[in-house]
Design a protein around this motif. Structure first.
Motif, mmCIF file in Angstrom:
data_model
loop_
_atom_site.group_PDB
_atom_site.id
_atom_site.type_symbol
_atom_site.label_atom_id
_atom_site.label_comp_id
_atom_site.label_asym_id
_atom_site.label_seq_id
_atom_site.Cartn_x
_atom_site.Cartn_y
_atom_site.Cartn_z
ATOM 1 N N ALA A 102 0.818 -1.214 0.000
ATOM 2 C CA ALA A 102 0.000 0.000 0.000
ATOM 3 C C ALA A 102 0.849 1.259 0.000
ATOM 4 N N GLY A 103 2.054 1.181 0.560
ATOM 5 C CA GLY A 103 2.913 2.353 0.644
ATOM 6 C C GLY A 103 3.216 2.988 -0.705
ATOM 7 N N PRO A 104 3.723 2.213 -1.678
ATOM 8 C CA PRO A 104 3.991 2.804 -3.002
ATOM 9 C C PRO A 104 2.751 3.355 -3.676
ATOM 10 N N ILE A 105 1.595 2.736 -3.455
ATOM 11 C CA ILE A 105 0.361 3.230 -4.071
ATOM 12 C C ILE A 105 0.049 4.636 -3.565
ATOM 13 N N LEU A 106 0.193 4.844 -2.256
ATOM 14 C CA LEU A 106 -0.087 6.164 -1.687
ATOM 15 C C LEU A 106 0.950 7.193 -2.137
ATOM 16 N N LYS A 107 2.218 6.782 -2.190
ATOM 17 C CA LYS A 107 3.276 7.733 -2.517
ATOM 18 C C LYS A 107 3.271 8.122 -3.992
ATOM 19 N N LEU A 108 2.861 7.185 -4.850
ATOM 20 C CA LEU A 108 2.886 7.462 -6.289
ATOM 21 C C LEU A 108 1.594 8.070 -6.806
ATOM 22 N N ALA A 109 0.541 8.086 -5.988
ATOM 23 C CA ALA A 109 -0.736 8.644 -6.436
ATOM 24 C C ALA A 109 -0.587 10.148 -6.665
ATOM 25 N N GLU A 110 -1.010 10.607 -7.826
ATOM 26 C CA GLU A 110 -0.899 12.021 -8.169
ATOM 27 C C GLU A 110 -2.199 12.782 -7.937
ATOM 28 N N SER A 111 -3.297 12.072 -7.817
ATOM 29 C CA SER A 111 -4.587 12.731 -7.590
ATOM 30 C C SER A 111 -5.537 11.721 -6.973
ATOM 31 N N GLY A 112 -6.732 12.195 -6.624
ATOM 32 C CA GLY A 112 -7.742 11.296 -6.092
ATOM 33 C C GLY A 112 -7.620 11.080 -4.600
ATOM 34 N N ILE A 113 -8.410 10.137 -4.110
ATOM 35 C CA ILE A 113 -8.516 9.900 -2.677
ATOM 36 C C ILE A 113 -7.199 9.416 -2.077
ATOM 37 N N TYR A 114 -6.426 8.604 -2.837
ATOM 38 C CA TYR A 114 -5.171 8.095 -2.288
ATOM 39 C C TYR A 114 -4.127 9.194 -2.159
ATOM 40 N N ARG A 115 -4.182 10.178 -3.045
ATOM 41 C CA ARG A 115 -3.278 11.320 -2.886
ATOM 42 C C ARG A 115 -3.647 12.131 -1.652
ATOM 43 N N GLU A 116 -4.937 12.263 -1.405
ATOM 44 C CA GLU A 116 -5.388 12.982 -0.214
ATOM 45 C C GLU A 116 -4.951 12.255 1.054
ATOM 46 N N ILE A 117 -5.002 10.920 1.021
ATOM 47 C CA ILE A 117 -4.548 10.147 2.185
ATOM 48 C C ILE A 117 -3.049 10.356 2.407
ATOM 49 N N ALA A 118 -2.265 10.332 1.317
ATOM 50 C CA ALA A 118 -0.822 10.543 1.450
ATOM 51 C C ALA A 118 -0.513 11.918 2.031
ATOM 52 N N GLU A 119 -1.323 12.912 1.681
ATOM 53 C CA GLU A 119 -1.091 14.266 2.185
ATOM 54 C C GLU A 119 -1.349 14.364 3.691
ATOM 55 N N THR A 120 -2.184 13.467 4.230
ATOM 56 C CA THR A 120 -2.483 13.528 5.667
ATOM 57 C C THR A 120 -1.269 13.189 6.523
ATOM 58 N N GLU A 121 -0.256 12.544 5.932
ATOM 59 C CA GLU A 121 0.952 12.221 6.705
ATOM 60 C C GLU A 121 1.666 13.490 7.151
ATOM 61 N N LYS A 122 1.541 14.555 6.382
ATOM 62 C CA LYS A 122 2.207 15.808 6.727
ATOM 63 C C LYS A 122 1.642 16.422 8.004
ATOM 64 N N VAL A 123 0.377 16.136 8.302
ATOM 65 C CA VAL A 123 -0.253 16.689 9.511
ATOM 66 C C VAL A 123 -0.367 15.639 10.608
ATOM 67 N N GLY A 124 0.341 14.528 10.446
ATOM 68 C CA GLY A 124 0.379 13.507 11.500
ATOM 69 C C GLY A 124 -0.833 12.622 11.589
ATOM 70 N N ARG A 125 -1.622 12.535 10.510
ATOM 71 C CA ARG A 125 -2.820 11.692 10.548
ATOM 72 C C ARG A 125 -2.592 10.323 9.930
ATOM 73 N N LEU A 126 -1.392 10.026 9.479
ATOM 74 C CA LEU A 126 -1.088 8.732 8.883
ATOM 75 C C LEU A 126 0.009 8.068 9.697
ATOM 76 N N VAL A 127 -0.290 6.892 10.247
ATOM 77 C CA VAL A 127 0.624 6.180 11.141
ATOM 78 C C VAL A 127 1.011 4.860 10.489
ATOM 79 N N TRP A 128 2.301 4.533 10.504
ATOM 80 C CA TRP A 128 2.796 3.285 9.931
ATOM 81 C C TRP A 128 3.131 2.303 11.054
ATOM 82 N N ARG A 129 2.657 1.071 10.910
ATOM 83 C CA ARG A 129 2.946 0.000 11.866
ATOM 84 C C ARG A 129 3.228 -1.294 11.100
ATOM 85 N N THR A 130 4.058 -2.160 11.676
ATOM 86 C CA THR A 130 4.292 -3.477 11.092
ATOM 87 C C THR A 130 3.202 -4.439 11.551
ATOM 88 N N HIS A 131 3.098 -5.563 10.869
ATOM 89 C CA HIS A 131 2.067 -6.541 11.224
ATOM 90 C C HIS A 131 2.174 -7.014 12.677
#
Length: 548
Positions: A406-435
């Motif tokens: 999922a990581g590359p999908i969010l980072k490579l998205a140029e528009s749409g909902i997945y780009r909006e999700i990637a942008e939320t990392e800048k404001v601390g709304r996206l958290v990464w965890r391992t399984h």
């Protein structure tokens, strides 16, 4: 020779001439292999006969063929040489993996003898080659073992080797014990769950034992630059392990460095959130009647007002001082609110009032009965049913799997909902965890209500089932929206012949429904909380919150 062999598809001859086979930039050998690959593209199956008495050439040819992916399983290679078998031991590892046979010619003055050998896969360098057949002018061709020419060495691993299998903790794999033998280079771990049962099924089908190896960083694997990969994908790519159990999401970037088996599961991602506390809806007094009925009541009142105006004008247009027609209209509203009315004067007024009384009798009785029933209903909030719901709510954070597909999908998205999700990392709304960290994150962050988990549907069902088994309650819910379709498969080294052998067994396993049977049996409460109702009924005294 061409006339004698009568090969229908034709034959090509190539000669390699050089004095330095060990050179890193051997243009002669590179051009030779490229020409062979051009011939290979013209046919689905070819046989390459390599004739040389120089062991350095045979080693160089094997090395360059492996680099250029000439040595695929569908290509058969027969190496013909007069060199002694002991001089070819340095080729053992390479020749054991591919569809290669050695034909060693012993040409004495008194006797001519040809021996055909095969190196079996996953055997050590000190393991001798297996003799398949011999030929002499007197005896002809004699088979000396149960193996055939160019045997399918990976269909059944004859020596029962021990393979290293990369895996990590996830809903399909649960650690039951960990041991660390003295002096051993890996930690032996034991897993239970659907995927370990798949590995056990494959080990019995292909005749191998296995040892699990967990990646040091605990991730599935992403590219870290310079051609290197992290996690389990990196272990398989560097051939530090033989198989990656995973399961892994099938992705284009990963397919460049490893080979995927056929999928063992096709799934979707969903949102996992915590269910709210049961409460009475403050707008419940509107629910006994549908919105269409409320509109019909208002329309009926307007029609009655129009009818009264018309009737008053038609029958009493010359009357002076008669009561305002609005007084009769207010009687209709008083009836609807169950209040008393002043007696009508004319017959047409009585007819309209009687009809309206009958209508309101049905409405009021239905409303009061439904309202009493609704007072016993508690509503459980499940607010996040789509990605849009999560993105638009700035108070909630998202948990995604670290170093996953999922990581590359969010980072490579140029528009749409997945780009909006990637942008939320800048404001601390996206958290990464391992399984391995998911279970704790669900029990703390998600349960707290200000986090949601983005995960594969089957995995989320397992987490919810585990929580129900522990607490006896359905504390979490899954979103109705599905996104990011995903195929999950195992992996092997690039162009490894073990992958086609695994594919045959996996297809038979999935067609028989074994994986879904193991998946269902692993978590007995998987379907208990699936699509749990967001409304519950209670039997208790009327409280102040209900009255409000």
């Amino acid at each position: 020779m061409v006339h004698y062999l009568r090969i229908p598809g034709g034959i090509g001859f190539f000669e390699a001439v050089t004095n330095n086979w060990e050179s890193k930039n051997n243009n002669n050998l590179s051009l030779l292999i490229e020409n062979i690959k051009l011939l290979q593209q013209l046919s689905s199956y070819i046989t390459i006969v390599v004739i040389s008495d120089e062991t350095t050439f045979l080693a160089a040819f094997t090395k360059w063929s492996g680099r250029s992916f000439l040595l695929v399983w569908s290509t058969r290679i027969l190496m013909v040489t007069r060199s002694h078998l002991s001089q070819l031991q340095n080729l053992h590892m390479a020749l054991s993996k591919w569809n290669v046979m050695l034909l060693i010619i012993t040409d004495d003055t008194s006797n001519i003898r040809c021996s055909v050998y095969v190196y079996l896969p996953y055997t050590g360098g000190d393991t001798p080659a297996q003799e398949v057949a011999t030929w002499t002018p007197h005896t002809g061709l004699l088979l000396t073992s149960h193996l055939q020419f160019f045997p399918d060495k990976f269909s059944k691993l004859f020596h029962g080797p021990n393979l290293l299998v990369a895996t990590e903790v996830n809903p399909f794999n649960k650690i039951i014990s960990v041991t660390d033998p003295e002096g051993h280079r890996v930690n032996r771990v034991h897993f239970t769950g659907p995927v370990p049962k798949v590995v056990d099924f494959l080990s019995k089908a292909l005749n191998f034992t296995y040892t699990y190896l967990r990646p040091p960083d605990g991730v599935w694997g992403v590219s870290v630059g310079n051609g290197s990969w992290s996690g389990m994908v990196g272990l398989v790519m560097r051939e530090e392990v033989d198989i990656g159990a995973g399961p892994f999401s099938v992705e284009r970037s990963r397919s460049k460095v490893v080979d995927f088996t056929v999928p063992i599961l096709v799934d979707f991602w969903r949102i996992l959130g915590v269910r709210g506390l049961p409460k009475v809806d403050p707008w419940g007094f509107l629910f006994p009647l549908s919105s269409l009925v409320w509109v019909a009541i208002m329309a009926a009142l307007l029609l009655l007002a129009a009818a009264v105006f018309i009737m008053s004008s038609s029958f009493h247009h010359k009357r002076v001082g008669h009561s305002n027609y609005l007084h009769l209209f207010f009687n209709f509203i008083r009836i609807l609110l169950q209040q008393d009315i002043t007696g009508p004067t004319y017959w047409w007024e009585r007819v309209i009032l009687v009809v309206w009384m009958m209508v309101t009798l049905v409405l009021t009785r239905s409303y009061s009965g439904n309202l009493m029933a609704l007072l016993a209903v508690r509503h459980i909030s499940e607010p996040y049913q789509s990605l849009r719901d999560v993105v638009d709510d700035s108070s909630v954070k998202m948990i995604w799997e670290k170093d996953s597909g999922a990581g590359p999908i969010l980072k490579l998205a140029e528009s749409g909902i997945y780009r909006e999700i990637a942008e939320t990392e800048k404001v601390g709304r996206l958290v990464w965890r391992t399984h391995p960290q998911f279970a704790e994150a669900i029990d703390t962050l998600v349960r707290r209500g200000d986090h949601v988990l983005m995960e594969v549907d089957t995995a989320e069902k397992a987490y919810v089932a585990q929580d129900f088994t522990k607490t006896g309650e359905c504390s979490f819910y899954q979103s109705r929206e599905e996104f990011l379709q995903i195929m999950l498969a195992m992996i092997g080294p690039k162009n490894s012949p073990i992958v086609p052998a695994l594919n045959k067994r996996i297809v038979s396993m999935t067609e028989a429904g074994l994986f879904f049977h193991w998946l269902k049996g692993d978590e007995p409460n998987t379907t208990t909380c699936y699509r749990t109702s967001s409304k519950i009924t209670v039997n208790e005294a009327l409280s102040l919150s209900n009255v409000w």
